[in-house]
Enzyme design. Structure first.
Site, PDB file in Angstrom:
ATOM      1  N   SER A   1     -63.046 -24.642  -3.227  1.00 13.65           N
ATOM      2  CA  SER A   1     -62.638 -23.770  -2.258  1.00 13.65           C
ATOM      3  C   SER A   1     -63.575 -22.638  -1.961  1.00 13.65           C
ATOM      4  CB  SER A   1     -61.252 -22.999  -2.390  1.00 13.65           C
ATOM      5  OG  SER A   1     -60.451 -24.007  -2.682  1.00 13.65           O
TER       6      SER A   1
HETATM    7  N1  SAH Z   1     -58.557 -25.283  -7.085  1.00 17.60           N
HETATM    8  C1  SAH Z   1     -59.654 -26.291  -6.912  1.00 17.60           C
HETATM    9  C2  SAH Z   1     -59.649 -26.656  -5.367  1.00 17.60           C
HETATM   10  C3  SAH Z   1     -59.734 -28.222  -5.308  1.00 17.60           C
HETATM   11  S1  SAH Z   1     -59.395 -28.985  -3.640  1.00 17.60           S
HETATM   12  C4  SAH Z   1     -60.963 -25.545  -7.269  1.00 17.60           C
HETATM   13  O1  SAH Z   1     -61.043 -24.479  -7.710  1.00 17.60           O
HETATM   14  O2  SAH Z   1     -62.117 -26.270  -7.133  1.00 17.60           O
HETATM   15  C5  SAH Z   1     -57.762 -29.635  -3.986  1.00 17.60           C
HETATM   16  C6  SAH Z   1     -57.561 -30.372  -5.283  1.00 17.60           C
HETATM   17  O3  SAH Z   1     -56.191 -30.738  -5.131  1.00 17.60           O
HETATM   18  C7  SAH Z   1     -58.333 -31.801  -5.168  1.00 17.60           C
HETATM   19  O4  SAH Z   1     -58.965 -31.874  -6.279  1.00 17.60           O
HETATM   20  C8  SAH Z   1     -56.905 -32.881  -5.042  1.00 17.60           C
HETATM   21  O5  SAH Z   1     -57.420 -34.222  -5.888  1.00 17.60           O
HETATM   22  C9  SAH Z   1     -55.946 -32.246  -5.846  1.00 17.60           C
HETATM   23  N2  SAH Z   1     -54.283 -32.489  -5.140  1.00 17.60           N
HETATM   24  C10 SAH Z   1     -54.294 -33.285  -3.980  1.00 17.60           C
HETATM   25  N3  SAH Z   1     -52.886 -33.518  -4.087  1.00 17.60           N
HETATM   26  C11 SAH Z   1     -52.467 -33.209  -5.233  1.00 17.60           C
HETATM   27  C12 SAH Z   1     -51.318 -33.511  -5.933  1.00 17.60           C
HETATM   28  N4  SAH Z   1     -49.991 -33.769  -5.580  1.00 17.60           N
HETATM   29  N5  SAH Z   1     -51.046 -32.906  -7.226  1.00 17.60           N
HETATM   30  C13 SAH Z   1     -52.277 -32.749  -7.913  1.00 17.60           C
HETATM   31  N6  SAH Z   1     -53.436 -32.487  -7.336  1.00 17.60           N
HETATM   32  C14 SAH Z   1     -53.572 -32.648  -6.097  1.00 17.60           C
END
Ligand code: SAH
Length: 215
Positions: free
Chosen positions: A62
């Site tokens: 993000s």
């Molecule tokens: N907090 C992260 C942002 C990652 S983007 C950071 O600081 O880098 C969002 C993430 O959510 C992705 O890696 C995606 O694979 C995950 N995601 C999407 N749906 C999900 C679910 N139902 N359960 C767990 N992870 C999920």
């Protein structure tokens, strides 16, 4: 070993302060945690620009301002147990780890979770528990949580997750369409059984939350 980015990190934190992150503890955590450890090597030069950056498997780390705003909205005091849905790179979890007692973070893609675990080990961060699975189901074994942060976009307020909040607990979650959402704060009220208060914090853009109570 990455180059020394402390000056760039300091500049980024000054930018965050100018653009709405006012909580000193959150700013201090973002000054401490090296975002360059959490980006893919190809994007190292952009580690301290205010941009979301690509991770493996079509996911993104993000934007720093969004991390600051979401973290600040959780009003952490240090004693909380926090659930994160969407570990991704692990950067948001690492920031949370500096500001609460214990982080529980769920990611649906095992390779991302494994990479995040390696980063936490290198940085000697020990208060983050990781799980691979569908985060929309929460983590019942460790519920209830004082706070929940969802870092992927939900089609509606995820009530299944809200039910794993303590009374008075807060959840921050992007809610809306696949390409644009509203950053939403959900408070589980103390007095009404399962009562939820919902408040909007502005527009945001996240990758979709894929799962049973997601897309
Ligand atoms: N907090 C992260 C942002 C990652 S983007 C950071 O600081 O880098 C969002 C993430 O959510 C992705 O890696 C995606 O694979 C995950 N995601 C999407 N749906 C999900 C679910 N139902 N359960 C767990 N992870 C999920």
């Amino acid at each position: 070993m990455n180059p020394d980015f402390s000056e760039q990190r300091h500049q980024l934190v000054s930018f965050l302060r100018r653009y709405g992150v006012y909580n000193d503890a959150v700013l201090a955590a973002m000054e401490r945690v090296p975002r360059d450890f959490f980006v893919e090597d190809a994007f190292l030069p952009y580690a301290y620009s205010n941009q979301a950056l690509p991770l493996q498997l079509g996911q993104t780390i993000s934007q720093p301002l969004m991390v600051g705003v979401m973290t600040q909205a959780l009003y952490l005091e240090g004693h909380e147990r926090v659930l994160e849905v969407g570990t991704g790179s692990g950067y948001q979890a690492a920031i949370l780890s500096q500001l609460c007692a214990q982080v529980y973070s769920i990611e649906r893609y095992a390779p991302l979770s494994e990479e995040a675990a390696r980063r936490f080990k290198t940085l000697r961060i020990q208060n983050i528990a990781l799980h691979v699975g569908d985060g929309t189901l929460g983590w019942p074994e460790h519920a209830p949580f004082d706070r929940i942060i969802v870092t992927a976009a939900a089609p509606h307020v995820p009530t299944r997750l809200a039910s794993q909040l303590v009374p008075g607990g807060l959840m921050v979650v992007p809610v809306g369409e696949q390409l644009k959402q509203t950053l939403t704060i959900v408070k589980r009220t103390k007095d009404v059984e399962d009562g939820l208060q919902v408040q909007s914090l502005g527009d945001c853009i996240f990758v979709p939350l894929i799962g049973d109570d997601g897309w």
